[in-house]
Design an enzyme around this catalytic site. Structure first.
Site, PDB file in Angstrom:
ATOM      1  N   ARG A 157     -14.224  22.174  11.374  1.00 59.92           N
ATOM      2  CA  ARG A 157     -12.925  21.502  11.273  1.00 59.92           C
ATOM      3  C   ARG A 157     -12.388  21.471   9.839  1.00 59.92           C
ATOM      4  O   ARG A 157     -11.728  20.516   9.430  1.00 59.92           O
ATOM      5  CB  ARG A 157     -13.003  20.065  11.818  1.00 59.92           C
ATOM      6  CG  ARG A 157     -13.264  19.993  13.311  1.00 59.92           C
ATOM      7  CD  ARG A 157     -11.990  20.211  14.089  1.00 59.92           C
ATOM      8  NE  ARG A 157     -12.229  20.164  15.513  1.00 59.92           N
ATOM      9  CZ  ARG A 157     -11.916  19.142  16.311  1.00 59.92           C
ATOM     10  NH1 ARG A 157     -11.346  18.080  15.809  1.00 59.92           N
ATOM     11  NH2 ARG A 157     -12.160  19.190  17.592  1.00 59.92           N
ATOM     12  N   ARG A 166      -6.724  18.098   9.701  1.00 60.08           N
ATOM     13  CA  ARG A 166      -5.983  16.944   9.214  1.00 60.08           C
ATOM     14  C   ARG A 166      -6.417  16.386   7.882  1.00 60.08           C
ATOM     15  O   ARG A 166      -5.717  15.566   7.302  1.00 60.08           O
ATOM     16  CB  ARG A 166      -6.007  15.842  10.280  1.00 60.08           C
ATOM     17  CG  ARG A 166      -5.104  16.181  11.438  1.00 60.08           C
ATOM     18  CD  ARG A 166      -5.276  15.219  12.579  1.00 60.08           C
ATOM     19  NE  ARG A 166      -6.583  15.422  13.198  1.00 60.08           N
ATOM     20  CZ  ARG A 166      -6.996  14.779  14.281  1.00 60.08           C
ATOM     21  NH1 ARG A 166      -6.236  13.864  14.830  1.00 60.08           N
ATOM     22  NH2 ARG A 166      -8.173  15.031  14.803  1.00 60.08           N
ATOM     23  N   ARG A 190       2.205  21.023  10.376  1.00 59.05           N
ATOM     24  CA  ARG A 190       2.135  20.595  11.768  1.00 59.05           C
ATOM     25  C   ARG A 190       3.276  19.644  12.174  1.00 59.05           C
ATOM     26  O   ARG A 190       3.404  19.321  13.357  1.00 59.05           O
ATOM     27  CB  ARG A 190       0.781  19.923  12.029  1.00 59.05           C
ATOM     28  CG  ARG A 190      -0.370  20.901  12.290  1.00 59.05           C
ATOM     29  CD  ARG A 190      -0.235  21.618  13.629  1.00 59.05           C
ATOM     30  NE  ARG A 190       0.149  20.725  14.706  1.00 59.05           N
ATOM     31  CZ  ARG A 190      -0.654  19.841  15.277  1.00 59.05           C
ATOM     32  NH1 ARG A 190      -1.894  19.743  14.923  1.00 59.05           N
ATOM     33  NH2 ARG A 190      -0.203  19.044  16.230  1.00 59.05           N
ATOM     34  N   ASP A 231      -8.309  26.314  19.417  1.00 62.52           N
ATOM     35  CA  ASP A 231      -8.983  25.202  20.073  1.00 62.52           C
ATOM     36  C   ASP A 231      -9.750  25.723  21.270  1.00 62.52           C
ATOM     37  O   ASP A 231      -9.398  26.770  21.829  1.00 62.52           O
ATOM     38  CB  ASP A 231      -7.993  24.115  20.511  1.00 62.52           C
ATOM     39  CG  ASP A 231      -8.734  22.823  20.840  1.00 62.52           C
ATOM     40  OD1 ASP A 231      -9.015  22.048  19.902  1.00 62.52           O
ATOM     41  OD2 ASP A 231      -9.075  22.606  22.016  1.00 62.52           O
ATOM     42  N   TYR A 245     -14.283  18.498  30.282  1.00 59.97           N
ATOM     43  CA  TYR A 245     -12.876  18.087  30.209  1.00 59.97           C
ATOM     44  C   TYR A 245     -12.181  18.312  31.549  1.00 59.97           C
ATOM     45  O   TYR A 245     -11.401  17.473  32.015  1.00 59.97           O
ATOM     46  CB  TYR A 245     -12.137  18.878  29.129  1.00 59.97           C
ATOM     47  CG  TYR A 245     -12.425  18.404  27.723  1.00 59.97           C
ATOM     48  CD1 TYR A 245     -12.045  17.133  27.306  1.00 59.97           C
ATOM     49  CD2 TYR A 245     -13.068  19.220  26.805  1.00 59.97           C
ATOM     50  CE1 TYR A 245     -12.310  16.699  26.025  1.00 59.97           C
ATOM     51  CE2 TYR A 245     -13.333  18.797  25.515  1.00 59.97           C
ATOM     52  CZ  TYR A 245     -12.954  17.531  25.135  1.00 59.97           C
ATOM     53  OH  TYR A 245     -13.215  17.099  23.857  1.00 59.97           O
TER      54      TYR A 245
END
Ligand code: CP3
Length: 368
Positions: A39, A43, A52, A88, A173
């Site tokens: 990652r 962010r 973004r 992703d 998921y």
């Protein structure tokens, strides 16, 4: 197994086979321990947050110029030894036409759970994995653009790592229809509907495998499978109902070799896998270890004695430098027991991390 030689223009044949990252994945000890962060594109970087603004996560992933730029940001800023492709794990589902969104602060969300044999069969019948091939074009373009960008950077040998979600992570998921803490819905389905479960996992393995293969053929020099929820399973359940599907995903790229005949390095990262190392060792080159198990202990439980990657506890990133530095040194020391070691965190960079701390870790690892 028949092998497929990557084209002469592939980065493994032109630049990256001699990179520290690929060498360490292949069990060698390069001049310096390579370092990258799971990652790293995300962010924690103000330049990422700026790009973004007003864009949904999956729209950003499917915009090749943007995905390439975001992938390069942490390489330029931190001087890490690898780029990891900005995408992703649910992107192949999206490209297969499955309705999915990534909700900020939540994660992947589907309109309905896939928690019955009927729902599994409808999902598979409505979204054949083979249909993914053409839909993967934006991914191929983004990878090619990224690799071209990496060649322009100083040093010009940094490899791009491709990745995919492990079948169990995707299925967890899908079955719940959204993120869950304990993955109980998926774990229950394994035992209540084992046949439907196997069909669902096989389909997820096929999608993730095609996603990986497309990235390598377009220029990725290694691949990592994220088995993020493996730690919620007992070893026997993992071995019987999950490991075979993860192996199928790796099989999609196992045949790909460079001109010297060496395969594309395969990395398996499972979270919470302390109890699983005996059964999740799927003939890969490197196993990523999360922050819970010291690297030397984890390695001693891995039958094939691969290289290791990891595993600084992300909770240390806010600690005073002397404390953090000692923890980094401890990880480096413990990594010496394996044939090769790639320094990383034990899980992804938390969004609130001060990026300067990451740069300082890179400099410190390289100074040793
Ligand atoms: O490592 C990297 O820098 C490469 C990019 C990458 C992303 N997701 C980008 C992303 C990778 C390798 C992933 C993998 C991924 N995605 C995993 C496996 C790794 C792990 O953490 O165990 C999982 C479980 C997902 C699913 C997912 N996607 C979650 C749980 C979330 C977080 C949702 C949130 O907002 O908290 C995402 C979104 C996501 N994927 C972000 C990024 C940069 C954040 C989205 C944003 O910036 O708005």
């Amino acid at each position: 197994m028949t092998t497929t030689v990557l084209p002469a223009t592939h980065p493994l044949n032109t630049d990256t086979a001699s990179s520290w990252l690929v060498a360490a994945y292949r069990g060698e000890r390069p001049a310096m321990t390579p370092v990258w962060f799971m990652r790293q594109a995300g962010r924690s970087l103000p330049e990422y947050r700026e790009l973004r603004v007003g864009r949904r996560m999956l729209d950003a992933c499917l915009n090749p110029e943007l995905a390439a730029e975001i992938t390069l940001q942490p390489v330029r800023r931190h001087g890490v030894d690898a780029a990891i492709f900005f995408s992703d794990i649910v992107v192949p589902l999206k490209l297969a036409g499955v309705p999915v969104e990534i909700e900020p602060g939540v994660g992947p969300v589907f309109p309905a759970p896939t928690d019955t044999p009927e729902a599994v069969d409808a999902l598979i019948a409505g979204h054949p994995a083979a249909a993914l091939e053409q839909a993967l074009d934006p991914i191929r373009t983004a990878v090619r653009t990224t690799v071209a960008g990496l060649r322009l950077l100083q040093g010009a040998r940094d490899p791009l790592i491709g990745f995919a979600g492990a079948p169990f992570t995707l299925a967890a998921y899908l079955v719940a229809g959204r993120p869950s803490k304990d993955h109980l819905a998926a774990r229950a389905m394994i035992h209540r509907h084992p046949d439907a479960w196997a069909r669902l996992l096989g389909w997820c393995a096929d999608l993730s495998g095609r996603f990986l293969r497309a990235q390598v053929l377009a220029g990725a020099s290694a691949v990592q499978l994220f088995d993020s929820w493996a730690g919620s399973l007992p070893a026997a359940t993992y071995a019987a109902h999950v490991a075979p599907a993860s192996a199928i995903t790796f099989d999609a790229v196992r045949d790909l070799v460079d001109e010297t005949g060496r395969r594309v390095p395969l990395v398996h990262f499972a979270v919470g896998a302390g109890e699983l190392y005996g059964v999740l060792d799927l003939d890969v080159d490197c196993i990523g270890v999360d922050w819970r198990t010291p690297l030397d202990q984890a390695w001693s439980r891995m039958p094939s004695r691969p290289s290791v990657q990891g595993n600084l506890d992300p909770a240390l990133l806010g600690a005073p430098w002397p404390v953090l530095r000692d923890a980094v040194d401890d990880v480096l020391r413990r990594g010496e027991s394996a044939p090769g070691h790639v320094f990383n965190l034990g899980h992804g960079v938390p969004p609130g991390t001060d990026p300067e701390v990451l740069t300082r870790i890179v400099d410190h690892v390289h100074s040793r």
